[in-house]
Design an enzyme around this catalytic site. Structure first.
Site, PDB file in Angstrom:
ATOM      1  CB  SER A  19      37.503 -19.534  11.388  1.00  0.00           C
ATOM      2  OG  SER A  19      36.094 -19.690  11.716  1.00  0.00           O
ATOM      3  CB  VAL A  21      38.501 -23.620   2.915  1.00  0.00           C
ATOM      4  CG1 VAL A  21      37.386 -22.885   2.136  1.00  0.00           C
ATOM      5  CG2 VAL A  21      39.810 -23.896   2.055  1.00  0.00           C
ATOM      6  CE  LYS A  44      28.250 -14.650  11.208  1.00  0.00           C
ATOM      7  NZ  LYS A  44      27.280 -13.669  10.369  1.00  0.00           N
ATOM      8  CG  ASN A  51      28.596 -21.654   3.603  1.00  0.00           C
ATOM      9  OD1 ASN A  51      27.810 -21.590   4.659  1.00  0.00           O
ATOM     10  ND2 ASN A  51      28.366 -20.806   2.647  1.00  0.00           N
ATOM     11  CE1 TYR A  54      26.871 -28.245   8.853  1.00  0.00           C
ATOM     12  CE2 TYR A  54      27.869 -26.300   8.794  1.00  0.00           C
ATOM     13  CZ  TYR A  54      27.406 -27.161   9.634  1.00  0.00           C
ATOM     14  OH  TYR A  54      26.897 -26.837  10.710  1.00  0.00           O
ATOM     15  NE  ARG A 286      25.411 -27.595  -7.876  1.00  0.00           N
ATOM     16  CZ  ARG A 286      26.166 -27.527  -7.048  1.00  0.00           C
ATOM     17  NH1 ARG A 286      26.530 -26.543  -6.241  1.00  0.00           N
ATOM     18  NH2 ARG A 286      27.204 -28.656  -6.744  1.00  0.00           N
ATOM     19  CG  HIS A 347      24.566 -24.651  -2.618  1.00  0.00           C
ATOM     20  ND1 HIS A 347      24.828 -25.417  -1.633  1.00  0.00           N
ATOM     21  CD2 HIS A 347      25.728 -24.942  -3.461  1.00  0.00           C
ATOM     22  CE1 HIS A 347      25.765 -26.142  -1.450  1.00  0.00           C
ATOM     23  NE2 HIS A 347      26.341 -26.060  -2.734  1.00  0.00           N
ATOM     24  CD  GLU A 371      29.691 -19.279  -0.584  1.00  0.00           C
ATOM     25  OE1 GLU A 371      30.073 -20.056   0.051  1.00  0.00           O
ATOM     26  OE2 GLU A 371      28.345 -18.918  -0.906  1.00  0.00           O
TER      27      GLU A 371
HETATM   28  P1  FAD Z   1      33.058 -19.898   5.009  1.00  0.00           P
HETATM   29  O1  FAD Z   1      33.615 -21.508   5.015  1.00  0.00           O
HETATM   30  O2  FAD Z   1      31.687 -19.763   5.051  1.00  0.00           O
HETATM   31  O3  FAD Z   1      33.509 -19.272   6.451  1.00  0.00           O
HETATM   32  C1  FAD Z   1      33.186 -17.695   6.644  1.00  0.00           C
HETATM   33  C2  FAD Z   1      33.677 -17.552   7.866  1.00  0.00           C
HETATM   34  O4  FAD Z   1      33.332 -16.138   8.104  1.00  0.00           O
HETATM   35  C3  FAD Z   1      33.003 -18.172   9.134  1.00  0.00           C
HETATM   36  O5  FAD Z   1      33.950 -18.613  10.080  1.00  0.00           O
HETATM   37  C4  FAD Z   1      31.956 -17.120   9.500  1.00  0.00           C
HETATM   38  O6  FAD Z   1      31.874 -17.407  11.140  1.00  0.00           O
HETATM   39  C5  FAD Z   1      33.072 -16.055   9.494  1.00  0.00           C
HETATM   40  N1  FAD Z   1      32.223 -14.798   9.463  1.00  0.00           N
HETATM   41  C6  FAD Z   1      31.216 -14.214   8.777  1.00  0.00           C
HETATM   42  N2  FAD Z   1      30.836 -12.928   8.978  1.00  0.00           N
HETATM   43  C7  FAD Z   1      31.522 -12.574  10.058  1.00  0.00           C
HETATM   44  C8  FAD Z   1      31.523 -11.340  10.750  1.00  0.00           C
HETATM   45  N3  FAD Z   1      30.968 -10.312  10.587  1.00  0.00           N
HETATM   46  N4  FAD Z   1      32.535 -11.383  11.921  1.00  0.00           N
HETATM   47  C9  FAD Z   1      33.177 -12.357  12.250  1.00  0.00           C
HETATM   48  N5  FAD Z   1      33.229 -13.526  11.373  1.00  0.00           N
HETATM   49  C10 FAD Z   1      32.464 -13.647  10.307  1.00  0.00           C
HETATM   50  N6  FAD Z   1      32.163 -26.209  -2.417  1.00  0.00           N
HETATM   51  C11 FAD Z   1      32.921 -27.000  -3.127  1.00  0.00           C
HETATM   52  O7  FAD Z   1      33.776 -26.653  -3.725  1.00  0.00           O
HETATM   53  N7  FAD Z   1      32.678 -28.365  -3.054  1.00  0.00           N
HETATM   54  C12 FAD Z   1      31.660 -28.771  -2.257  1.00  0.00           C
HETATM   55  O8  FAD Z   1      31.554 -30.329  -2.008  1.00  0.00           O
HETATM   56  C13 FAD Z   1      30.683 -28.055  -1.610  1.00  0.00           C
HETATM   57  N8  FAD Z   1      29.932 -28.585  -0.771  1.00  0.00           N
HETATM   58  C14 FAD Z   1      28.923 -27.468  -0.224  1.00  0.00           C
HETATM   59  C15 FAD Z   1      27.996 -28.102   0.598  1.00  0.00           C
HETATM   60  C16 FAD Z   1      27.269 -27.390   1.358  1.00  0.00           C
HETATM   61  C17 FAD Z   1      25.954 -27.822   2.295  1.00  0.00           C
HETATM   62  C18 FAD Z   1      27.416 -25.847   1.558  1.00  0.00           C
HETATM   63  C19 FAD Z   1      26.783 -24.940   2.215  1.00  0.00           C
HETATM   64  C20 FAD Z   1      28.355 -25.481   0.630  1.00  0.00           C
HETATM   65  C21 FAD Z   1      29.252 -26.178  -0.088  1.00  0.00           C
HETATM   66  N9  FAD Z   1      30.223 -25.719  -1.048  1.00  0.00           N
HETATM   67  C22 FAD Z   1      31.115 -26.588  -1.746  1.00  0.00           C
HETATM   68  C23 FAD Z   1      30.702 -24.497  -1.076  1.00  0.00           C
HETATM   69  C24 FAD Z   1      31.744 -24.087  -0.263  1.00  0.00           C
HETATM   70  O9  FAD Z   1      31.786 -24.925   0.874  1.00  0.00           O
HETATM   71  C25 FAD Z   1      32.094 -22.722   0.374  1.00  0.00           C
HETATM   72  O10 FAD Z   1      31.842 -21.985  -0.939  1.00  0.00           O
HETATM   73  C26 FAD Z   1      33.343 -22.523   0.862  1.00  0.00           C
HETATM   74  O11 FAD Z   1      33.665 -23.420   1.976  1.00  0.00           O
HETATM   75  C27 FAD Z   1      33.498 -21.012   1.479  1.00  0.00           C
HETATM   76  O12 FAD Z   1      34.561 -21.014   2.257  1.00  0.00           O
HETATM   77  P2  FAD Z   1      34.877 -19.646   2.978  1.00  0.00           P
HETATM   78  O13 FAD Z   1      36.271 -19.812   3.490  1.00  0.00           O
HETATM   79  O14 FAD Z   1      34.872 -18.635   1.814  1.00  0.00           O
HETATM   80  O15 FAD Z   1      33.738 -19.182   3.818  1.00  0.00           O
HETATM   81  C1  SIN Z   2      27.398 -30.714  -3.344  1.00  0.00           C
HETATM   82  O1  SIN Z   2      28.014 -31.763  -3.012  1.00  0.00           O
HETATM   83  O2  SIN Z   2      26.352 -31.196  -4.371  1.00  0.00           O
HETATM   84  C2  SIN Z   2      27.938 -29.492  -3.355  1.00  0.00           C
HETATM   85  C3  SIN Z   2      29.252 -29.432  -4.285  1.00  0.00           C
HETATM   86  C4  SIN Z   2      29.198 -27.700  -4.349  1.00  0.00           C
HETATM   87  O3  SIN Z   2      28.448 -26.925  -4.181  1.00  0.00           O
HETATM   88  O4  SIN Z   2      30.287 -27.487  -5.106  1.00  0.00           O
END
Ligand code: FAD
Ligand code: SIN
Length: 521
Positions: A19, A21, A44, A51, A54, A286, A347, A371
């Site tokens: 859930s 982005v 879950k 992620n 944040y 980075r 990270h 990711e």
């Molecule tokens: P996530 O947002 O991590 O969502 C994963 C989902 O999968 C969650 O809902 C989780 O509960 C679910 N899940 C996982 N395993 C299971 C399972 N077995 N069963 C059911 N559900 C499950 N990127 C940028 O581009 N710009 C930024 O400024 C930036 N800042 C960041 C700051 C921080 C502190 C962090 C940690 C990351 C940052 N990133 C940034 C990276 C970026 O946030 C992530 O790469 C991106 O949000 C990942 O999105 P996603 O939808 O792939 O995964």
């Molecule tokens: C940050 O704000 O420094 C994180 C940006 C990113 O991980 O892309």
């Protein structure tokens, strides 16, 4: 006592795991296009932890073609990726970005404006100001907008607090759904002709990380067990500036955008050091900044370095970085007079489940976005703030592909042999995280990698034996995935014969040094 085997079998038209982005964006698009189809999103955590929530710095995207261009964004991405990006993927994601941003803005996402124009921040490796943001809580803003849209779509079924334990495969080797454990530990099956993994990152396999507790690499481990190809696992991105403070509970990032606004790193002796390491100084890519911070910590014997924000205007600090300012104030750090103690933390995973430009994995009917996927955008090191962009573009592309011929649901009974026990194995989880931190971190050696690999094999034997006996808890399943992901990180590290991007083995040469050595031999 283990729970009895599954009896419940449900089915859905499209299954999305995650859930964040990527998962939510994909689900919204499908649900809007096919009001008669059911889209099931499984996540879950009960609180929609991800992620995404944040993300601080923002989203890298070309908005101002006077001061920036697609070509520059492409070039910066390729340079950060150190020769290992797929240029076609980079071009597609960079050029399709603005349309996707317009879409989420139309859905209600607010980005900061200054003097009538969208405000653009700067981060490491970027040669132009191109990071759109909402203060330092871009991820929270985006998550809230996506969640409210999901709530408005009655054909999206959101299953919170349900952990996917394993992918279901049919006799033809195609994915046909998942096995899940609900909040009570009850095991059930959801079948679907299309399964999309959007399960995020792996930060939790390291003791020191910016990632929340959900980031255990489940999707990656499950896809690998199902036969999907997974690569680039050696390219873990360590963020140079995670907050380091004894009173801190849980991970907290100090955004690179703070350096983009003028903050500078200094060591425990008060020396500003980045000019020694790279021409772009504090805004170098980075991987370079993280290794420099690590080297300064080693040299001075200190546990951390310091981020000096005193030259950022007080008003700008408060308005652009309200979350960081508040956290520092809570910990008694005065940003005008004190520097922030920081150190590198795991990270982001630059590699992942291999996909094409539509999110298709090597397993039929299984897709991966966000990711957990390896599209080829990041190469050996992700350019800052390119991941939210990638998740939005890939969610759209995957939606277009999977909606072309909506597959038919097949009501086929499946049996599962999985059961849930109570075995927690918490000490093993802690051990794994500490061993990965010590042996597969910023600076690796072949001996350290080999030693951790041996221990991972032993841990795997313990966990698989609990699994066979039906004693493994839901947390135990997570540990199983963490062991699988760690093993992939270590094995793929050992396969790499030259240092590149975020991968650094002190026993090896860089790719350039290696080719010079080959020439002179
Ligand atoms: P996530 O947002 O991590 O969502 C994963 C989902 O999968 C969650 O809902 C989780 O509960 C679910 N899940 C996982 N395993 C299971 C399972 N077995 N069963 C059911 N559900 C499950 N990127 C940028 O581009 N710009 C930024 O400024 C930036 N800042 C960041 C700051 C921080 C502190 C962090 C940690 C990351 C940052 N990133 C940034 C990276 C970026 O946030 C992530 O790469 C991106 O949000 C990942 O999105 P996603 O939808 O792939 O995964
Ligand atoms: C940050 O704000 O420094 C994180 C940006 C990113 O991980 O892309």
């Amino acid at each position: 006592m283990p729970e009895t085997h599954s009896q419940k079998i449900a089915s859905t038209d499209f299954l999305v795991i995650g859930s964040g982005v990527a998962g939510f964006t994909y689900a919204i698009k499908l649900a809007e296009r096919f009001p008669e189809k059911q889209i099931t999103v499984i996540t879950k955590s009960k609180t929609l932890e991800s992620n995404t929530r944040y993300a601080q710095g923002g989203i890298a995207v070309v908005t101002d073609t006077n001061s920036d261009s697609f070509e520059r964004h492409i070039e910066d991405t390729l340079i950060a990726g150190d020769g290992l990006c797929n240029p076609n993927v980079v071009r597609a994601i960079v050029t399709e970005g603005p349309e996707r941003i317009k879409e989420v803005a139309d859905w209600g996402t607010h980005f900061d404006f200054q003097d009538g124009h969208v405000a653009l921040g700067r981060e490491g490796g970027h040669t132009a100001n191109r990071i759109i943001h909402r203060g330092d809580k871009t991820g929270k803003e985006l998550s809230n907008v996506l969640l409210s849209r999901v709530k408005g779509l009655s054909n999206i079924q959101l299953l919170k607090g349900h952990m996917v334990l394993e992918l279901m495969m049919n006799h033809a080797g195609a994915c046909c759904g998942v096995i899940i454990a609900g909040a009570t530990g009850r095991v059930s099956i959801i079948q679907s002709p299309t399964t999309v993994l959007a399960t995020g990152g792996i930060g939790q396999v390291y003791a020191y990380t910016t990632n929340p507790s959900i980031a255990t690499g489940d999707g990656l481990a499950m896809a690998h067990r199902a036969g999907a190809t997974v690569s680039g696992m050696e390219f873990i991105q360590f963020h140079p500036t995670a907050l380091y403070h004894p009173d801190l509970k849980g991970p907290f990032l100090i955004s690179e955008a703070v350096r983009g606004a003028g903050a500078r790193l200094k060591n425990s002796l008060g020396e500003y050091f980045m000019e020694k390491y790279h021409a772009q100084k504090d805004l170098a890519p980075r991987d370079i900044v993280s290794r420099a911070v690590f080297a300064e910590m080693e040299r001075t014997g200190a546990d951390c370095v310091f981020l000096d924000c005193s030259n950022i205007d007080k008003h700008e600090m408060k308005t652009h970085f309200p979350t960081i300012s508040k956290k520092c104030a809570e910990l008694g750090i005065n940003l005008q007079t004190d520097a922030i103690p920081v150190k590198p933390a795991a990270h982001y995973l630059c590699g992942g489940i291999d996909t094409d430009l539509n999110g298709a994995t090597s397993v039929p009917n299984l897709y991966a976005i966000g990711e957990c996927a390896n599209t080829g955008l990041h190469g050996a090191n992700r350019l800052a703030s390119n991941s939210l962009l990638e998740a939005l573009v890939m969610a759209h592309r995957c939606y277009l592909t999977t909606s072309l011929v909506p597959a038919k649901r097949e009501a086929q009974p499946y049996e599962t042999v999985l059961s849930i026990g109570t075995e927690l194995l918490q000490p093993l989880r802690d051990e794994l995280r500490n061993k990965m931190e010590a042996n597969a971190g910023i600076l690796r050696t072949t001996a350290k990698l080999e030693s951790v690999l041996l221990r991972l094999k032993e841990l795997s034997t313990v966990v698989e034996s609990s699994l066979q006996k039906g004693e493994l808890s839901v947390e135990g399943y997570e540990l199983r995935n963490m062991i699988a992901v760690s093993t992939l990180i270590v094995q793929q590290s050992l396969h790499r014969k030259a240092n590149v991007g975020g991968y650094f083995n002190t026993d090896l040469l860089t790719a350039n040094q290696l080719s010079q050595a080959n020439h002179s031999a």
